[in-house]
Design an enzyme around this catalytic site. Structure first.
Site, PDB file in Angstrom:
ATOM      1  N   SER A 160       0.806  -1.224   0.000  1.00 45.01           N
ATOM      2  CA  SER A 160       0.000   0.000   0.000  1.00 45.01           C
ATOM      3  C   SER A 160       0.836   1.270   0.000  1.00 45.01           C
ATOM      4  O   SER A 160       0.301   2.362  -0.179  1.00 45.01           O
ATOM      5  CB  SER A 160      -0.942   0.022   1.212  1.00 45.01           C
ATOM      6  OG  SER A 160      -0.225   0.280   2.400  1.00 45.01           O
ATOM      7  N   LYS A 198       1.411   4.001   7.405  1.00 47.93           N
ATOM      8  CA  LYS A 198       0.637   4.864   6.524  1.00 47.93           C
ATOM      9  C   LYS A 198       1.095   6.313   6.677  1.00 47.93           C
ATOM     10  O   LYS A 198       1.798   6.678   7.619  1.00 47.93           O
ATOM     11  CB  LYS A 198      -0.858   4.786   6.848  1.00 47.93           C
ATOM     12  CG  LYS A 198      -1.513   3.457   6.538  1.00 47.93           C
ATOM     13  CD  LYS A 198      -1.622   3.217   5.045  1.00 47.93           C
ATOM     14  CE  LYS A 198      -2.361   1.917   4.744  1.00 47.93           C
ATOM     15  NZ  LYS A 198      -1.558   0.744   5.115  1.00 47.93           N
TER      16      LYS A 198
END
Length: 240
Positions: A160, A198
């Site tokens: 991701s 993230k």
């Protein structure tokens, strides 16, 4: 002759690759040049490619190579924004433990130019997984990669964050921190159960955990559900 924006982008890519070993993401290029959309970056890259300053490497995401620089190149012209991780690249294989297994202690090196950092398990660069475990082994990293504070390492699982130059199988170096600024890449603990790697953002009173891959959605949480566990300062990559 290059336009000002073309030269700024070329130098931004060159300096980022010199510092971190990986090219900047399209979002980072857009922000660095104060452009409204990534379509402008695509046009600039195409123009630089047509003029022979860069080339795109096939079959690799976000892979660019700087072939040449303008004759009047000066590092002071280069815009500097966003994350610039330090990167070590080496051969594939489990890092050898370095004793003693203590955070950020000098390794067995005459000049103390390297330190031992504990690898604490895996971190998800994808859907959050139950993450940080006990110290599995240590790795040795250059002391100048770390700076001040306590550090630990985590092995990345997932894709991701590929547009930030972080790939499945990389080892990320994290500085202990309970706070973050918008745009920092962080280890975030969600609901005291799951950890993920993230980009940290704020959406009003909420916290957004933003992926660097369009295949993943940004996840929004109440501020009481997310705890920052550290900030990314570098990564280690190994090849076959």
């Amino acid at each position: 002759m290059l336009t000002r924006k073309q030269q700024e982008l070329l130098l931004f890519i060159h300096e980022r690759m010199k510092e971190s070993g990986v090219p900047p993401s399209f979002d980072e290029m857009k922000d660095a040049l104060d452009l409204a959309s990534k379509s402008g970056i695509h046009r600039l890259i195409t123009a630089l490619e047509e003029r022979g300053f860069i080339r795109r490497l096939p079959n690799r995401a976000r892979a660019l190579e700087v072939i040449k620089l303008p004759e009047a190149y000066s590092p002071s012209l280069q815009p500097r924004r966003g994350f610039s991780p330090s990167v070590i690249e080496g051969s594939l294989g489990k890092p050898q433990p370095v004793q003693p297994p203590a955070p950020a202690k000098p390794a067995n090196d005459e000049n103390n130019s390297a330190v031992s950092v504990p690898v604490m398990g895996r971190i998800a660069a994808g859907v959050p997984i139950s993450a940080i475990q006990n110290n599995t082994h240590d790795i040795t990293v250059p002391a100048d990669m770390l700076g001040s504070g306590e550090h630990y390492a985590l092995e990345v699982k997932g894709d991701s964050m590929i547009d930030a130059g972080i790939f499945d199988g990389d080892t990320v170096i994290i500085r202990n921190s309970t706070t973050a600024n918008p745009g920092d890449i962080v280890v975030a603990l969600v609901d005291d159960e799951e950890a993920t790697l993230k980009r940290f953002r704020r959406k009003g009173a909420s916290i957004a955990l933003e992926a660097a891959n369009p295949a993943y959605e940004t996840r929004i949480f109440g501020p009481d559900r997310v705890k920052v566990q550290g900030k990314l300062v570098g990564l280690i990559r190994r090849y076959h």
